[in-house]
Design a protein around this motif. Structure first.
Motif, PDB file in Angstrom:
ATOM      1  N   UNK A 190       1.317  -3.167  -9.427  1.00 53.07           N
ATOM      2  CA  UNK A 190       2.628  -3.602  -8.976  1.00 53.07           C
ATOM      3  C   UNK A 190       3.630  -3.133 -10.025  1.00 53.07           C
ATOM      4  N   UNK A 191       4.728  -2.526  -9.617  1.00 48.66           N
ATOM      5  CA  UNK A 191       5.748  -2.169 -10.610  1.00 48.66           C
ATOM      6  C   UNK A 191       6.490  -3.420 -11.083  1.00 48.66           C
ATOM      7  N   UNK A 192       6.870  -3.426 -12.352  1.00 41.60           N
ATOM      8  CA  UNK A 192       7.642  -4.536 -12.899  1.00 41.60           C
ATOM      9  C   UNK A 192       9.108  -4.120 -12.985  1.00 41.60           C
ATOM     10  N   UNK A 193       9.944  -5.045 -13.337  1.00 39.07           N
ATOM     11  CA  UNK A 193      11.375  -4.777 -13.430  1.00 39.07           C
ATOM     12  C   UNK A 193      11.669  -3.699 -14.469  1.00 39.07           C
ATOM     13  N   UNK A 194      10.925  -3.706 -15.570  1.00 35.52           N
ATOM     14  CA  UNK A 194      11.158  -2.738 -16.639  1.00 35.52           C
ATOM     15  C   UNK A 194      10.613  -1.346 -16.361  1.00 35.52           C
ATOM     16  N   UNK A 195       9.957  -1.141 -15.220  1.00 30.24           N
ATOM     17  CA  UNK A 195       9.410   0.164 -14.888  1.00 30.24           C
ATOM     18  C   UNK A 195       7.943   0.315 -15.235  1.00 30.24           C
ATOM     19  N   UNK A 196       7.352  -0.670 -15.909  1.00 30.49           N
ATOM     20  CA  UNK A 196       5.924  -0.637 -16.216  1.00 30.49           C
ATOM     21  C   UNK A 196       5.146  -1.112 -14.989  1.00 30.49           C
ATOM     22  N   UNK A 197       3.829  -1.205 -15.149  1.00 29.83           N
ATOM     23  CA  UNK A 197       2.989  -1.665 -14.056  1.00 29.83           C
ATOM     24  C   UNK A 197       2.134  -2.832 -14.509  1.00 29.83           C
ATOM     25  N   UNK A 198       1.864  -3.723 -13.583  1.00 34.77           N
ATOM     26  CA  UNK A 198       0.892  -4.794 -13.786  1.00 34.77           C
ATOM     27  C   UNK A 198      -0.223  -4.545 -12.782  1.00 34.77           C
ATOM     28  N   UNK A 199      -1.451  -4.599 -13.246  1.00 34.55           N
ATOM     29  CA  UNK A 199      -2.600  -4.392 -12.372  1.00 34.55           C
ATOM     30  C   UNK A 199      -3.114  -5.751 -11.930  1.00 34.55           C
ATOM     31  N   UNK A 200      -3.322  -5.904 -10.621  1.00 32.01           N
ATOM     32  CA  UNK A 200      -3.785  -7.165 -10.052  1.00 32.01           C
ATOM     33  C   UNK A 200      -5.179  -6.983  -9.474  1.00 32.01           C
ATOM     34  N   UNK A 201      -5.979  -8.038  -9.600  1.00 29.69           N
ATOM     35  CA  UNK A 201      -7.321  -8.071  -9.029  1.00 29.69           C
ATOM     36  C   UNK A 201      -7.318  -9.161  -7.960  1.00 29.69           C
ATOM     37  N   UNK A 202      -7.675  -8.787  -6.743  1.00 25.66           N
ATOM     38  CA  UNK A 202      -7.704  -9.725  -5.623  1.00 25.66           C
ATOM     39  C   UNK A 202      -9.078  -9.732  -4.972  1.00 25.66           C
ATOM     40  N   UNK A 203      -9.458 -10.902  -4.482  1.00 20.91           N
ATOM     41  CA  UNK A 203     -10.680 -11.045  -3.690  1.00 20.91           C
ATOM     42  C   UNK A 203     -10.253 -11.198  -2.240  1.00 20.91           C
ATOM     43  N   UNK A 204     -10.709 -10.293  -1.378  1.00 21.63           N
ATOM     44  CA  UNK A 204     -10.356 -10.319   0.036  1.00 21.63           C
ATOM     45  C   UNK A 204     -11.489 -10.983   0.819  1.00 21.63           C
ATOM     46  N   UNK A 205     -11.103 -11.812   1.783  1.00 25.78           N
ATOM     47  CA  UNK A 205     -12.074 -12.542   2.592  1.00 25.78           C
ATOM     48  C   UNK A 205     -11.479 -12.810   3.972  1.00 25.78           C
ATOM     49  N   UNK A 206     -12.333 -13.172   4.920  1.00 26.81           N
ATOM     50  CA  UNK A 206     -11.923 -13.505   6.295  1.00 26.81           C
ATOM     51  C   UNK A 206     -10.955 -12.482   6.881  1.00 26.81           C
ATOM     52  N   UNK A 207     -11.265 -11.209   6.771  1.00 30.70           N
ATOM     53  CA  UNK A 207     -10.537 -10.079   7.354  1.00 30.70           C
ATOM     54  C   UNK A 207      -9.165  -9.800   6.763  1.00 30.70           C
ATOM     55  N   UNK A 208      -8.344 -10.808   6.495  1.00 29.25           N
ATOM     56  CA  UNK A 208      -6.968 -10.523   6.121  1.00 29.25           C
ATOM     57  C   UNK A 208      -6.450 -11.407   4.994  1.00 29.25           C
ATOM     58  N   UNK A 209      -7.260 -12.286   4.471  1.00 33.16           N
ATOM     59  CA  UNK A 209      -6.800 -13.209   3.441  1.00 33.16           C
ATOM     60  C   UNK A 209      -7.259 -12.716   2.077  1.00 33.16           C
ATOM     61  N   UNK A 210      -6.466 -13.043   1.063  1.00 34.51           N
ATOM     62  CA  UNK A 210      -6.879 -12.665  -0.291  1.00 34.51           C
ATOM     63  C   UNK A 210      -6.559 -13.781  -1.275  1.00 34.51           C
ATOM     64  N   UNK A 211      -7.304 -13.745  -2.345  1.00 36.79           N
ATOM     65  CA  UNK A 211      -7.189 -14.728  -3.411  1.00 36.79           C
ATOM     66  C   UNK A 211      -6.835 -13.950  -4.674  1.00 36.79           C
ATOM     67  N   UNK A 212      -5.669 -14.248  -5.259  1.00 35.29           N
ATOM     68  CA  UNK A 212      -5.241 -13.543  -6.463  1.00 35.29           C
ATOM     69  C   UNK A 212      -6.020 -14.071  -7.654  1.00 35.29           C
TER      70      UNK A 212
END
Length: 182
Positions: free
Chosen positions: A108-130
């Motif tokens: 995800x881009x941040x306001x300062x132009x850097x990036x934050x990397x996110x790890x999500x667990x996807x389940x039940x076809x369309x839901x995710x847990x951050x």
């Protein structure tokens, strides 16, 4: 497979602990003073509320210096608990998740132009847990990889926009063993 896993933000720097303690102490002093000098009347109650305003501000600042986030994962019982830790106090409740599908790592881009990397667990076809946020690609990817291994599900590398790819975990394990992680 580990029955329980904890994914946690790194600990706060040591210099933040005395600052948080100072703000908690000042807010406690203000609260005690407000309680000691309370008057049982409408004006006394209004005065008490005005004296609590700085107390709330100081507590908010102190929490900002101590707050960390953790995810407790109970793989055996398919439960996850996001917790917010303020010193020794942990706030959060268990959530049951069935039908795991995959783990994704994306940026995800941040306001300062850097990036934050996110790890999500996807389940039940369309839901995710951050699960996790990190400004270091390798750290985020290792968390995603480890969780996908423990749950025995796929890992999606979504760090390049419009170029998502499923990770060959055997190849990635070989890279980790040789120390050639890019």
């Amino acid at each position: 497979m580990k029955p329980n896993t904890i994914i946690s933000e790194s600990a706060r720097p040591i210099w933040q602990i005395p600052i948080a303690a100072l703000f908690f102490s000042v807010s406690t002093f203000i609260l005690l003073f407000a309680l000691y000098d309370i008057h049982l009347s409408e004006e006394g109650f209004i005065l008490f509320l005005h004296r609590l305003e700085p107390c709330i501000i100081f507590v908010s600042i102190a929490i900002g210096f101590t707050l960390t986030k953790s995810i407790h994962i109970d793989i055996e019982n398919s439960r996850f608990r996001p917790t917010y830790n303020i010193g020794p106090v942990k706030l959060g409740s268990w959530q049951t998740i069935k039908n795991y599908q995959y783990v994704s790592v994306f940026h995800q881009p941040t306001i300062g132009g850097d990036y934050i990397f996110e790890v999500n667990l996807w389940y039940d076809n369309n839901k995710h847990f951050e699960l996790y946020e990190e400004d270091n690609y390798q750290e985020a990817f290792l968390i995603g990889y480890e969780l996908s291994e423990q749950l025995n599900i796929d890992l999606l590398d979504a760090t390049e926009p419009n170029n998502f790819k499923w990770v060959d975990k055997k190849e990635w394990k070989a890279k980790m063993a040789s120390g050639k992680i890019d």
